[in-house]
Design a protein around this motif. Structure first.
Motif, PDB file in Angstrom:
ATOM      1  N   ASP A 100       7.722   3.337   8.092  1.00  0.00           N
ATOM      2  CA  ASP A 100       6.450   2.650   7.460  1.00  0.00           C
ATOM      3  C   ASP A 100       5.756   3.741   6.822  1.00  0.00           C
ATOM      4  O   ASP A 100       5.253   4.790   7.486  1.00  0.00           O
ATOM      5  N   ASP A 102       2.137   4.094   4.990  1.00  0.00           N
ATOM      6  CA  ASP A 102       0.610   3.526   4.931  1.00  0.00           C
ATOM      7  C   ASP A 102      -0.013   4.010   3.472  1.00  0.00           C
ATOM      8  O   ASP A 102      -0.038   5.147   3.097  1.00  0.00           O
ATOM      9  N   ARG A 312      -4.603  -2.401   0.784  1.00  0.00           N
ATOM     10  CA  ARG A 312      -3.974  -1.423   1.560  1.00  0.00           C
ATOM     11  C   ARG A 312      -2.632  -2.070   1.742  1.00  0.00           C
ATOM     12  O   ARG A 312      -2.660  -3.320   2.060  1.00  0.00           O
ATOM     13  N   GLN A 314       1.703  -1.457   3.366  1.00  0.00           N
ATOM     14  CA  GLN A 314       2.512  -0.604   3.879  1.00  0.00           C
ATOM     15  C   GLN A 314       3.933  -0.543   3.211  1.00  0.00           C
ATOM     16  O   GLN A 314       4.448  -1.738   2.948  1.00  0.00           O
ATOM     17  N   LYS A 316       7.628   1.599   2.199  1.00  0.00           N
ATOM     18  CA  LYS A 316       8.688   1.990   3.445  1.00  0.00           C
ATOM     19  C   LYS A 316       9.632   3.281   2.501  1.00  0.00           C
ATOM     20  O   LYS A 316       9.879   3.019   1.170  1.00  0.00           O
ATOM     21  N   TYR A 401       3.984  11.542   2.624  1.00  0.00           N
ATOM     22  CA  TYR A 401       3.758  10.864   4.052  1.00  0.00           C
ATOM     23  C   TYR A 401       4.834  11.596   5.074  1.00  0.00           C
ATOM     24  O   TYR A 401       4.621  11.575   6.252  1.00  0.00           O
TER      25      TYR A 401
END
Length: 567
Positions: A100, A102, A312, A314, A316, A401
């Motif tokens: 995930d 964010d 916002r 999520q 992948k 990320y």
């Protein structure tokens, strides 16, 4: 297929032996049996399979593969199925094929006005400027802000360079040039000084990301970069198409410190503002290429109103693993970004950014390499991680990320091999390494290619800063040696200059455009050669006890050395 694999056996043996030479580079397994099964596995990488995967990923049904859309859901499901079908393990230690990520998305609707020399100047969005605000609020306003021209906007102590000097730009709108300061050589003014900002090769100081970072540090209210096609490396249409759309970032507590308004000005609009303020653009640009340059306060002011839609999501990263046979806790990581630009709902007719070359092709090559590794009779000594990252087009965010939240430690990650676009124009006698000379991975590739009478060449367009524009850069910043290649330029059976001609055609016509689709004249034979070479490089690195290293003088070496020493 089997006879072809045998024909590659002597070449692979030579490559393995060459990479085994040296004081600390004895391979774990370089027997004839090992070489034979690697050569056979490499045959899994085929043009038809690669093209089929590109067509799947670039299909209209994928809706342009933008993060946070139905297109992402379809793409992630497709990649997961592909990895599962190859019999690979889930890449996430939690037992899944995804990580995930964010993200926070910002959709900016700006208006801008300028007054220069006492007269108003209008600017059309996005044809003459783009502006956005990455702040978690409904609106950002900058009223009647004094405009200061800050040259290239660079502060580089190692070069004795400071474009801000002692001028306070707090609360002001700064206008800056793209790329590095173009410092002329004292011996030949037709050339750039190789001792300053790597000559014609872009450094990180030349990237637009740096420009906004330093503007934030200097507490400017707005930062506008003047677009020029040559120094930027792409036409203004790319700015118009990319920066006028929803922008994403990784949520950060420091986001509130970011410069409130960031954007670009077309060259003509910048010249108009500067001229109305009583200055000549070309003269200011020439002055900005000297250490003596000081910021110039223009007789001009700017105002911005930016409405911000914030969401916002999520997203992948998708990842799969092949566990190593004797050093399973050490990893070679292959990367490619699966995302592209989604849809342009304002366009008439075709609205989908299919992103066939950028980067359905690199993702297809990732899957082809995964298939080759899955075809091995015996797994290599180190583990292999296949990582398809999200949001590269939004600023390398999926890689950023992962690099900030690694599922496997960086001090156990021995190398990153990144693919962002492949060669679609036929076979070449060379491969280009972007950032050539940075790490010993270049040497491994050179030895692999030498067995096929091919060569390694440095980036043909270093001034465009490609090294800072793809996902490997986030690994490099963490100290992980990274290899990033591009298509060769010496095309077999083609006239001299053919390779550069095709690169320029793509940049001017298809890059980040709705026309980046699979073309009927694509010839993926060269892509197969290149992808098989990268498979062999990864295999050799996975089999060699000594880890790849950054070379002396590379900015990432100290971090890696410290990491390995302290692990």
């Amino acid at each position: 297929m089997k006879s072809h694999a045998r024909s590659l056996l002597p070449l692979l043996l030579v490559a393995l032996a060459a990479c085994a030479r040296g004081d600390d580079a004895t391979t774990f397994a370089d027997s004839t049996a090992s070489a034979e099964h690697v050569a056979a596995a490499a045959q899994a990488i085929e043009a038809d399979g690669m093209l089929a995967r590109i067509n799947d990923l670039a299909a209209d049904s994928m809706e342009g593969r933008s993060p946070g859309t139905a297109g992402e859901e379809k793409t992630v499901a497709y990649l997961t199925r592909q990895f599962q079908a190859l019999g690979l393990e889930p890449g996430n230690p939690d037992g899944t094929f995804t990580q995930d990520v964010d993200l926070i998305g910002y959709t900016s609707s700006p208006s801008a006005s300028f007054i220069a020399g006492g007269r108003p100047i209008t600017a059309r969005f996005p044809q003459e400027y783009v502006a956005s605000s990455r702040h978690d609020r409904a609106k950002t306003t900058v009223n009647d802000s004094e405009i200061v021209f800050v040259g290239y906007g660079v502060v580089a102590p190692e070069f004795g360079w400071d474009d801000y000097k002692d001028v306070d730009v707090t609360g002001k709108t700064i206008i800056m040039l793209v790329n590095d300061p173009a410092v002329k050589s004292s011996g030949d003014t037709s050339q750039l000084d190789s001792a300053m900002f790597k000559g014609n090769a872009m450094t990180y100081y030349g990237r637009w990301t740096y420009k906004y970072e330093i503007a934030s540090e200097k507490k400017a209210s707005a930062a506008m970069i003047v677009h020029e096609t040559g120094p930027a490396g792409y036409p203004y249409a790319v700015v118009e198409g990319s920066f006028s759309r929803e922008q994403f970032d990784v949520p950060s507590a420091a986001a509130g410190d970011r410069v409130p308004v960031e954007g670009w000005l077309s060259l003509d609009k910048a010249k108009q503002i500067i001229s109305a303020a009583g200055y000549d653009f070309d003269s200011l640009k020439a002055a900005a290429a000297t250490k003596e340059f000081r910021p110039v306060t223009l007789d001009a002011r700017a105002s911005f109103d930016v409405d911000i839609g914030v969401r916002r999501i999520q997203s992948k990263n998708v990842l799969a693993k092949l566990t190593g046979s004797s050093r399973p806790d050490e990893f070679v990581v292959y990367t490619a970004h699966w995302d592209h630009l989604g849809r342009d709902t304002t366009a008439q007719g075709d609205q989908i950014f299919n992103g066939a070359l950028d980067n359905a092709s690199g993702t297809a090559a990732l899957l082809e390499i995964a298939e080759a590794f899955a075809a091995l009779d015996t797994a290599p000594s180190r583990s292999i991680l296949f990582l398809a990252v999200t949001a590269e087009e939004k600023g390398l965010l999926g890689a950023k990320y992962y690099a900030s939240n690694p599922l496997y430690p960086h001090d156990r990650t021995v190398a990153n091999i990144n693919m962002d676009g492949i060669n679609q124009w036929g076979r070449t006698s060379d491969m280009v390494v972007v950032g050539y000379g940075n790490s010993t991975l270049d040497d491994v590739l050179r030895r692999v290619l030498a067995t096929e009478n091919r060569t390694v060449k440095p980036d043909a367009e270093p001034e465009k800063g490609f090294y800072y524009r793809s996902d490997h850069f986030e690994f490099a910043k963490q100290g992980v040696p990274a290899l990033y290649v591009d298509a060769g330029t010496d095309f077999i059976g083609k006239p001299e200059g053919y390779g550069m001609q095709k690169r320029e055609e793509y940049t001017s016509t298809d890059y980040h455009a709705l026309s980046d689709e699979v073309k009927p004249d694509w010839d993926l034979t060269g892509a197969v050669d290149d992808t098989r070479a990268l498979f062999r490089v990864g295999y050799i690195v996975a089999q060699t006890p000594a880890m790849p290293e950054w070379k002396a003088g590379t900015e990432f070496k100290a971090k890696r050395d410290s990491m390995i020493m302290n692990r």
